[in-house]
Each structure stands twice: as structure tokens, then as C-alpha cells.
Motif scaffolding. Structure first.
Motif, PDB file in Angstrom:
ATOM      1  N   ASN A   7       0.841  -1.202   0.000  1.00  0.00           N
ATOM      2  CA  ASN A   7       0.000   0.000   0.000  1.00  0.00           C
ATOM      3  C   ASN A   7       0.874   1.250   0.000  1.00  0.00           C
ATOM      4  O   ASN A   7       2.027   1.219   0.414  1.00  0.00           O
ATOM      5  N   CYS A   8       0.293   2.343  -0.466  1.00  0.00           N
ATOM      6  CA  CYS A   8       0.940   3.654  -0.406  1.00  0.00           C
ATOM      7  C   CYS A   8       0.890   4.130   1.039  1.00  0.00           C
ATOM      8  O   CYS A   8      -0.185   4.145   1.646  1.00  0.00           O
ATOM      9  N   GLU A   9       2.039   4.499   1.589  1.00  0.00           N
ATOM     10  CA  GLU A   9       2.085   4.948   2.981  1.00  0.00           C
ATOM     11  C   GLU A   9       1.283   6.224   3.211  1.00  0.00           C
ATOM     12  O   GLU A   9       0.848   6.487   4.323  1.00  0.00           O
ATOM     13  N   ASN A  10       1.082   7.006   2.181  1.00  0.00           N
ATOM     14  CA  ASN A  10       0.387   8.274   2.342  1.00  0.00           C
ATOM     15  C   ASN A  10      -1.129   8.127   2.255  1.00  0.00           C
ATOM     16  O   ASN A  10      -1.848   8.572   3.138  1.00  0.00           O
ATOM     17  N   ILE A  39       3.219  15.202  -4.792  1.00  0.00           N
ATOM     18  CA  ILE A  39       3.208  15.655  -3.403  1.00  0.00           C
ATOM     19  C   ILE A  39       4.625  15.671  -2.823  1.00  0.00           C
ATOM     20  O   ILE A  39       5.050  16.645  -2.212  1.00  0.00           O
ATOM     21  N   LEU A  40       5.357  14.584  -3.050  1.00  0.00           N
ATOM     22  CA  LEU A  40       6.686  14.441  -2.449  1.00  0.00           C
ATOM     23  C   LEU A  40       7.811  14.992  -3.322  1.00  0.00           C
ATOM     24  O   LEU A  40       8.911  15.220  -2.834  1.00  0.00           O
ATOM     25  N   HIS A  41       7.535  15.188  -4.609  1.00  0.00           N
ATOM     26  CA  HIS A  41       8.526  15.700  -5.562  1.00  0.00           C
ATOM     27  C   HIS A  41       9.843  14.909  -5.501  1.00  0.00           C
ATOM     28  O   HIS A  41      10.928  15.477  -5.479  1.00  0.00           O
ATOM     29  N   ASN A  42       9.695  13.585  -5.433  1.00  0.00           N
ATOM     30  CA  ASN A  42      10.803  12.638  -5.412  1.00  0.00           C
ATOM     31  C   ASN A  42      11.720  12.805  -4.196  1.00  0.00           C
ATOM     32  O   ASN A  42      12.916  12.535  -4.261  1.00  0.00           O
ATOM     33  N   VAL A  43      11.160  13.260  -3.079  1.00  0.00           N
ATOM     34  CA  VAL A  43      11.913  13.373  -1.836  1.00  0.00           C
ATOM     35  C   VAL A  43      11.164  12.582  -0.765  1.00  0.00           C
ATOM     36  O   VAL A  43      10.050  12.942  -0.381  1.00  0.00           O
ATOM     37  N   CYS A  44      11.763  11.502  -0.292  1.00  0.00           N
ATOM     38  CA  CYS A  44      11.113  10.675   0.727  1.00  0.00           C
ATOM     39  C   CYS A  44      10.948  11.468   2.009  1.00  0.00           C
ATOM     40  O   CYS A  44      11.910  12.048   2.527  1.00  0.00           O
ATOM     41  N   LYS A  77       2.210  14.707   6.550  1.00  0.00           N
ATOM     42  CA  LYS A  77       1.672  15.993   6.980  1.00  0.00           C
ATOM     43  C   LYS A  77       2.685  17.083   6.666  1.00  0.00           C
ATOM     44  O   LYS A  77       2.368  18.110   6.121  1.00  0.00           O
ATOM     45  N   ILE A  78       3.933  16.817   7.032  1.00  0.00           N
ATOM     46  CA  ILE A  78       5.028  17.751   6.769  1.00  0.00           C
ATOM     47  C   ILE A  78       6.209  16.932   6.238  1.00  0.00           C
ATOM     48  O   ILE A  78       6.564  15.912   6.819  1.00  0.00           O
ATOM     49  N   GLU A  83      12.005  20.856   1.040  1.00  0.00           N
ATOM     50  CA  GLU A  83      12.580  22.129   0.593  1.00  0.00           C
ATOM     51  C   GLU A  83      14.094  22.082   0.397  1.00  0.00           C
ATOM     52  O   GLU A  83      14.598  22.532  -0.622  1.00  0.00           O
ATOM     53  N   PRO A  84      14.851  21.535   1.344  1.00  0.00           N
ATOM     54  CA  PRO A  84      16.296  21.541   1.130  1.00  0.00           C
ATOM     55  C   PRO A  84      16.772  20.565   0.049  1.00  0.00           C
ATOM     56  O   PRO A  84      17.903  20.666  -0.411  1.00  0.00           O
ATOM     57  N   ASN A  85      15.924  19.632  -0.363  1.00  0.00           N
ATOM     58  CA  ASN A  85      16.380  18.584  -1.282  1.00  0.00           C
ATOM     59  C   ASN A  85      15.686  18.508  -2.631  1.00  0.00           C
ATOM     60  O   ASN A  85      16.154  17.790  -3.511  1.00  0.00           O
ATOM     61  N   LYS A  86      14.589  19.215  -2.830  1.00  0.00           N
ATOM     62  CA  LYS A  86      13.808  18.996  -4.043  1.00  0.00           C
ATOM     63  C   LYS A  86      14.526  19.392  -5.328  1.00  0.00           C
ATOM     64  O   LYS A  86      14.185  18.903  -6.381  1.00  0.00           O
TER      65      LYS A  86
END
Length: 93
Positions: A7-10, A39-44, A77-78, A83-86
Motif C-alpha cells: 500500500n501507499c504509505e500516504n 506531493i513528495l517531488h521525489n523526496v522521501c 503531513k510535513i 525544501e532543502p532537497n527537491k
């Protein structure tokens, strides 16, 4: 060996073994392709790593090594890593 989380964790979207929508990070955090891209823009959100398409397990391996039975559900949620990695390629983070 991969756990094959189903399943998708989100959003708890079903991601069976043969799903072409399943994406995983190096720690096997599992999200659907839509969440990863939009949503995640390829950032876990759990580790800051990037995502790759999850491979499927061959049918003959599913009996000996079945997918994980319990669900992993951690709605995002957050994403403090976003931001620092996208704008940094996953292999450069």
C-alpha cells in the motif's frame, strides 16, 4: 530481499506485487507514483532519499517470500526533507 509493501504509505492506495505505480526509496518506504511526483517531488518524507520503481517479485517467489501482510501507513503531513532537497538529484543528497 524486499518486503513488497502492498500500500501507499500516504493514501493507503493498493500497490500489489505487480503494480506499476509502486515507488520505493532505499529503505523501502513505499508510495504510489502520484504521491511521489505530485506531493513528495521525489523526496522521501522519512529519509530524504529519492524514489525508484519497485520491482515485482516473480510468481514462483511469492509462495516462499510473500509480500508484507501488515500495512505501513504514515500519511505525510510535513515533509521536512522536501525544501532543502527537491532541487538536488537523489544521488547528490
Amino acid at each position: 530481499m524486499l518486503e513488497i509493501r502492498t500500500n501507499c504509505e500516504n493514501f493507503d492506495k493498493a500497490l500489489p506485487n505487480n503494480s506499476i505505480e509502486a515507488m520505493i526509496c532505499t529503505y523501502e518506504c513505499t508510495f504510489c507514483k502520484d504521491c511521489v511526483e505530485n506531493i513528495l517531488h521525489n523526496v522521501c518524507p522519512n529519509c530524504g532519499g529519492g524514489f525508484e520503481k519497485r520491482p515485482s517479485r516473480p510468481k514462483n517467489g511469492m509462495i516462499k517470500h510473500p509480500p508484507r501482510k501488515d500495512k505501513v501507513l504514515k500519511p505525510v503531513k510535513i515533509n521536512t526533507y522536501l525544501e532543502p532537497n527537491k532541487h538536488i538529484a537523489p544521488n547528490k543528497r
